[in-house]
Write an enzyme that holds these catalytic residues in place. Structure first.
Site, mmCIF file in Angstrom:
data_model
loop_
_atom_site.group_PDB
_atom_site.id
_atom_site.type_symbol
_atom_site.label_atom_id
_atom_site.label_comp_id
_atom_site.label_asym_id
_atom_site.label_seq_id
_atom_site.Cartn_x
_atom_site.Cartn_y
_atom_site.Cartn_z
ATOM 1 N N HIS A 1 38.215 18.573 97.124
ATOM 2 C CA HIS A 1 37.967 19.329 95.897
ATOM 3 C C HIS A 1 38.434 20.764 96.086
ATOM 4 O O HIS A 1 38.136 21.399 97.097
ATOM 5 C CB HIS A 1 36.465 19.328 95.573
ATOM 6 C CG HIS A 1 36.130 20.149 94.376
ATOM 7 N ND1 HIS A 1 36.305 19.694 93.083
ATOM 8 C CD2 HIS A 1 35.662 21.410 94.257
ATOM 9 C CE1 HIS A 1 35.941 20.630 92.236
ATOM 10 N NE2 HIS A 1 35.554 21.685 92.909
ATOM 11 N N ASP B 1 24.400 18.331 84.691
ATOM 12 C CA ASP B 1 25.283 19.474 84.965
ATOM 13 C C ASP B 1 26.085 19.847 83.719
ATOM 14 O O ASP B 1 26.316 21.018 83.449
ATOM 15 C CB ASP B 1 26.236 19.160 86.129
ATOM 16 C CG ASP B 1 27.255 20.276 86.280
ATOM 17 O OD1 ASP B 1 26.831 21.405 86.582
ATOM 18 O OD2 ASP B 1 28.451 20.047 86.043
ATOM 19 N N ARG C 1 25.173 27.766 80.776
ATOM 20 C CA ARG C 1 25.478 28.877 81.687
ATOM 21 C C ARG C 1 26.674 29.674 81.181
ATOM 22 O O ARG C 1 26.701 30.908 81.268
ATOM 23 C CB ARG C 1 25.790 28.340 83.097
ATOM 24 C CG ARG C 1 24.549 27.869 83.833
ATOM 25 C CD ARG C 1 24.935 27.067 85.058
ATOM 26 N NE ARG C 1 25.762 27.828 85.974
ATOM 27 C CZ ARG C 1 26.669 27.305 86.789
ATOM 28 N NH1 ARG C 1 26.875 25.988 86.813
ATOM 29 N NH2 ARG C 1 27.374 28.050 87.583
ATOM 30 N N SER D 1 26.351 22.596 90.920
ATOM 31 C CA SER D 1 27.165 22.041 89.841
ATOM 32 C C SER D 1 28.362 21.263 90.418
ATOM 33 O O SER D 1 28.606 20.098 90.073
ATOM 34 C CB SER D 1 27.642 23.196 88.951
ATOM 35 O OG SER D 1 28.645 22.785 88.086
ATOM 36 N N LYS E 1 28.695 16.632 91.109
ATOM 37 C CA LYS E 1 29.788 15.747 90.661
ATOM 38 C C LYS E 1 30.477 15.084 91.853
ATOM 39 O O LYS E 1 30.870 13.928 91.787
ATOM 40 C CB LYS E 1 30.775 16.553 89.809
ATOM 41 C CG LYS E 1 30.168 16.918 88.460
ATOM 42 C CD LYS E 1 30.971 17.931 87.680
ATOM 43 C CE LYS E 1 30.832 19.313 88.195
ATOM 44 N NZ LYS E 1 31.102 20.417 87.321
HETATM 45 N N1 URA Z 1 33.013 24.487 88.624
HETATM 46 C C1 URA Z 1 31.940 23.714 88.328
HETATM 47 O O1 URA Z 1 32.075 22.499 88.192
HETATM 48 N N2 URA Z 1 30.750 24.314 88.187
HETATM 49 C C2 URA Z 1 30.556 25.639 88.331
HETATM 50 O O2 URA Z 1 29.440 26.119 88.205
HETATM 51 C C3 URA Z 1 31.669 26.428 88.644
HETATM 52 C C4 URA Z 1 32.894 25.813 88.791
#
Ligand code: URA
Length: 431
Positions: free
Chosen positions: A81, A160, A167, A182, A186
């Site tokens: 990632h 999320d 957010r 967050s 995932k």
């Molecule tokens: N990418 C995400 O998936 N979440 C965040 O909070 C910041 C970047």
């Protein structure tokens, strides 16, 4: 349990226990907690933080709030990632390298948004490439070819999704426990046993300094380990775009060059570092051995061959990669020239990413359409000398858009009489 008590507890800087965090995430997911209470707690977290245990519980609960991909029937699964960048086509290179070395990269990737590109858009610039296949086919391709990269589907970490949307509009994005949970929720839901993170810092990144990127990386590595995954993180520079090409089909062409051993130095160096981490973490091998194995599968062509097979398995035209066919040509181009003599002392990634997006390579909203032929090819990079009137870069796309993008692009540059200091691309590896 009452949400107001939880908010008050965090407001006074106290630790939330696991039951309270579970109550919160479950109320976010089933919508029993209203937006205003969620936002109040988010702000309290931004101000007072969360410790390791709280962050891990928040992450695992968010991961469990939706689908979890079961990859347990595949061997040596590894995911990678990147926290987002400009010209970042590393997935297209490191996935086939890791696959050629015996890892399984069954990966869901995102689309680009704003000034950052997305792997799915790059793959879709390959005619025919199908980013959406049923789970069984996804796993079968991953098993057969060692890699399968598709778009995000299903209902991953819905908690999320709701938190991130709130957010975004309440100035609560900027918090290490919230960002780490967050991203990692995932990644945990995506099922791989090994996760390698490329955490960027600089003008084109979320984190502006290496120190902040390192804090975020450490937090994510601890979450992953706490959830039983093998973890590694690279802290890397995103002040300057990676490679020379920015834009979807342009980036695929550059990724192919790296796999053929003909890629630009910075991109090649980063891809080798990431792929070596994927391989070494998966098989518990040493750094030197892993790096030489990565170089071997580039040199013997097996990584490139893997990419071609994996693309063909998704109905993509692999002849575009081998050079037997050519990518669709952009409608027009606009060249950008140096306004004075000097060393390039600034090559601002964020501005370049925006200019590429304006040329048609990106989208402002998720439903905007992308021109796969559009983008930017840089002639020179940070630290190189250029004479007034020499070409700095070419912008490709539809004529009107390339002109506007070129006006933006020139703002990314600054020039100096002295050669600027070279900056390390890989600042640190945490493993
Ligand atoms: N990418 C995400 O998936 N979440 C965040 O909070 C910041 C970047």
């Amino acid at each position: 349990m009452r949400m107001t008590d939880i908010i008050e507890k965090k407001r006074y800087g106290n630790e939330l226990d696991d039951r309270e965090i579970r109550f919160f995430v479950s109320g976010v997911t089933d919508k029993s907690i209203p937006d205003y209470q969620i936002c109040a707690l988010l702000m309290a977290i931004v101000l007072n933080g969360m410790n390791e245990r709280e962050t891990l519980t928040l992450t695992t609960e968010m991961a469990k709030s939706g689908d979890i991909l079961d990859l347990s029937d595949l061997e040596n699964t590894v995911d990678k990632h990147s926290t987002g960048g400009v010209g970042d086509k590393t997935t297209l290179v490191v996935a086939p390298i890791a696959a050629a070395l015996g890892c399984t990269v069954a990966k869901m990737s995102g689309r680009g948004l704003g000034f950052t590109g997305g792997t799915v858009d790059k793959l879709q610039s390959i005619t025919g490439y199908n980013i959406s296949v049923p789970t069984e086919k996804f796993k079968e391709n991953a098993r057969k070819y060692g890699m399968c990269v598709v778009g995000q589907s299903g209902n991953f970490a819905p908690a999320d999704k709701r938190l991130y949307a709130l957010r975004d509009v309440t100035a609560t994005v900027d918090s290490i426990p919230l960002i780490a949970s967050s991203i990692m929720s995932k990644k945990l839901a995506a099922g791989a046993e090994t996760i390698v993170l490329d955490v960027k810092y600089g003008s084109g990144a979320f984190m502006k300094t290496p120190a902040d990127a390192q804090k975020l990386a450490l937090s994510m590595v601890k979450i992953g380990k706490g959830a039983g995954r093998k973890m590694s993180a690279l802290i890397t520079d995103m002040d300057v775009p990676l490679g020379f090409n920015i834009g979807n089909s342009l980036e695929v062409m550059e990724a192919v060059k790296v796999l053929k051993g003909e890629g630009p130095d910075d991109l090649t160096e980063l891809c080798i570092s990431i792929a070596a981490q994927m391989y070494s973490k998966s098989f518990s091998l040493g750094k030197v051995e892993s790096i030489s194995a990565v170089k071997r599968v580039i040199a013997d062509g097996s990584a490139f061959e893997t990419l071609c097979k994996a693309v063909a398995a998704q109905d993509g035209n692999e002849k575009l990669l081998t050079g037997e066919h050519e990518f669709k040509k952009p409608e027009s181009c606009t060249e950008v020239f140096a306004p004075k003599n000097g060393y390039i002392s600034l090559l601002n990634s964020q501005i370049i990413g925006k200019a590429s997006s304006v040329a048609g390579a990106g989208r402002e909203r998720l439903d905007d359409t992308v021109d796969y032929t559009a983008g930017i090819v840089l002639d020179k990079k940070y630290g190189e000398y250029i004479k007034k009137g020499e070409r700095l870069a070419t912008v490709y796309g539809k004529q009107e858009k390339t002109k506007i993008a070129a006006e933006e692009l020139i703002k990314a540059y600054d020039f100096s009489a002295e050669k600027p200091d070279k900056k390390p691309l890989v600042y640190k590896i945490i493993d």
